[in-house]
Design a protein around this motif. Structure first.
Motif, PDB file in Angstrom:
ATOM      1  N   VAL A   6       0.868  -1.178   0.000  1.00  0.00           N
ATOM      2  CA  VAL A   6       0.000   0.000   0.000  1.00  0.00           C
ATOM      3  C   VAL A   6       0.903   1.226   0.000  1.00  0.00           C
ATOM      4  CG1 VAL A   6      -1.816   1.242   1.218  1.00  0.00           C
ATOM      5  CG2 VAL A   6      -1.746  -1.250   1.315  1.00  0.00           C
ATOM      6  N   ILE A   8       1.260   5.124   0.272  1.00  0.00           N
ATOM      7  CA  ILE A   8       0.553   6.292   0.790  1.00  0.00           C
ATOM      8  C   ILE A   8       1.365   7.530   0.443  1.00  0.00           C
ATOM      9  CG2 ILE A   8      -0.276   7.433   2.878  1.00  0.00           C
ATOM     10  CD1 ILE A   8      -0.732   4.667   4.054  1.00  0.00           C
ATOM     11  N   ARG A  15       6.463   9.812   0.356  1.00  0.00           N
ATOM     12  CA  ARG A  15       5.576   8.653   0.254  1.00  0.00           C
ATOM     13  C   ARG A  15       6.064   7.548   1.181  1.00  0.00           C
ATOM     14  NH1 ARG A  15       5.960   7.937  -5.952  1.00  0.00           N
ATOM     15  NH2 ARG A  15       7.679   9.329  -5.611  1.00  0.00           N
ATOM     16  N   VAL A  32      -8.474   0.517   5.048  1.00  0.00           N
ATOM     17  CA  VAL A  32      -8.880   1.588   4.131  1.00  0.00           C
ATOM     18  C   VAL A  32     -10.228   2.147   4.571  1.00  0.00           C
ATOM     19  CG1 VAL A  32      -9.567   2.107   1.762  1.00  0.00           C
ATOM     20  CG2 VAL A  32      -7.549   0.706   2.176  1.00  0.00           C
ATOM     21  N   TYR A  37      -5.585   3.993   6.406  1.00  0.00           N
ATOM     22  CA  TYR A  37      -4.848   4.226   5.170  1.00  0.00           C
ATOM     23  C   TYR A  37      -5.599   5.305   4.398  1.00  0.00           C
ATOM     24  CZ  TYR A  37      -2.374  -0.248   5.841  1.00  0.00           C
ATOM     25  OH  TYR A  37      -1.616  -1.280   6.316  1.00  0.00           O
ATOM     26  N   ASN A  39      -5.056   8.827   1.517  1.00  0.00           N
ATOM     27  CA  ASN A  39      -4.199   9.359   0.452  1.00  0.00           C
ATOM     28  C   ASN A  39      -3.419   8.242  -0.238  1.00  0.00           C
ATOM     29  OD1 ASN A  39      -5.031  11.979   1.143  1.00  0.00           O
ATOM     30  ND2 ASN A  39      -3.395  12.144   2.643  1.00  0.00           N
ATOM     31  N   ILE A  40      -4.125   7.208  -0.614  1.00  0.00           N
ATOM     32  CA  ILE A  40      -3.508   6.036  -1.216  1.00  0.00           C
ATOM     33  C   ILE A  40      -3.151   6.323  -2.670  1.00  0.00           C
ATOM     34  CG2 ILE A  40      -3.915   3.645  -1.895  1.00  0.00           C
ATOM     35  CD1 ILE A  40      -5.788   3.463   0.549  1.00  0.00           C
ATOM     36  N   SER A  41      -1.892   6.068  -3.032  1.00  0.00           N
ATOM     37  CA  SER A  41      -1.464   6.199  -4.422  1.00  0.00           C
ATOM     38  C   SER A  41      -1.832   4.939  -5.194  1.00  0.00           C
ATOM     39  CB  SER A  41       0.042   6.412  -4.522  1.00  0.00           C
ATOM     40  OG  SER A  41       0.392   7.649  -3.982  1.00  0.00           O
ATOM     41  N   ILE A  43      -2.407   0.298  -4.587  1.00  0.00           N
ATOM     42  CA  ILE A  43      -2.326  -0.930  -3.804  1.00  0.00           C
ATOM     43  C   ILE A  43      -1.999  -2.046  -4.795  1.00  0.00           C
ATOM     44  CG2 ILE A  43      -3.507  -2.550  -2.281  1.00  0.00           C
ATOM     45  CD1 ILE A  43      -5.412  -0.223  -1.544  1.00  0.00           C
ATOM     46  N   THR A  55      -5.936  -1.557  -6.717  1.00  0.00           N
ATOM     47  CA  THR A  55      -6.354  -0.316  -6.067  1.00  0.00           C
ATOM     48  C   THR A  55      -7.850  -0.076  -6.206  1.00  0.00           C
ATOM     49  OG1 THR A  55      -4.191   0.601  -6.616  1.00  0.00           O
ATOM     50  CG2 THR A  55      -5.890   2.145  -5.890  1.00  0.00           C
TER      51      THR A  55
END
Length: 91
Positions: A6, A8, A15, A32, A37, A39-41, A43, A55
């Protein structure tokens, strides 16, 4: 072996990749959904030697109902806007 990565994004602060081989898909979804979790970029699910971008799937499963804007939020926004306008008035 299967595990999740993950990523973030903290903006200017950088990051962070959270990699825990003991974390299951259900636990990632729970984190999530709880907001742990944010501001997830992305997964990624790593399985043997393949990488899958999961994601969208996990975010969809963890989606909370949209509660919309409350009257208190609208009033606070109005006060904030009025304060911002006063900041730019001539002295």
């Amino acid at each position: 072996m299967q595990y999740f990565v993950v990523m973030i994004d903290y903006g200017r602060r950088g990051r962070e990749a959270i990699v825990d081989p003991e974390l299951t898909r259900r636990e990632v979804i729970a984190r999530v959904a709880s907001g742990e979790y944010a501001n997830i970029s992305f997964i990624h699910e790593i399985e043997q030697s393949t990488v899958h971008d999961v994601t969208d799937d996990i975010l969809a499963e963890a989606a909370l109902p949209d509660l919309g804007v409350t009257a208190a939020d609208l009033q606070a926004n109005t006060f904030d806007h009025a304060r911002d306008l006063r900041k730019h008035e001539p002295v």
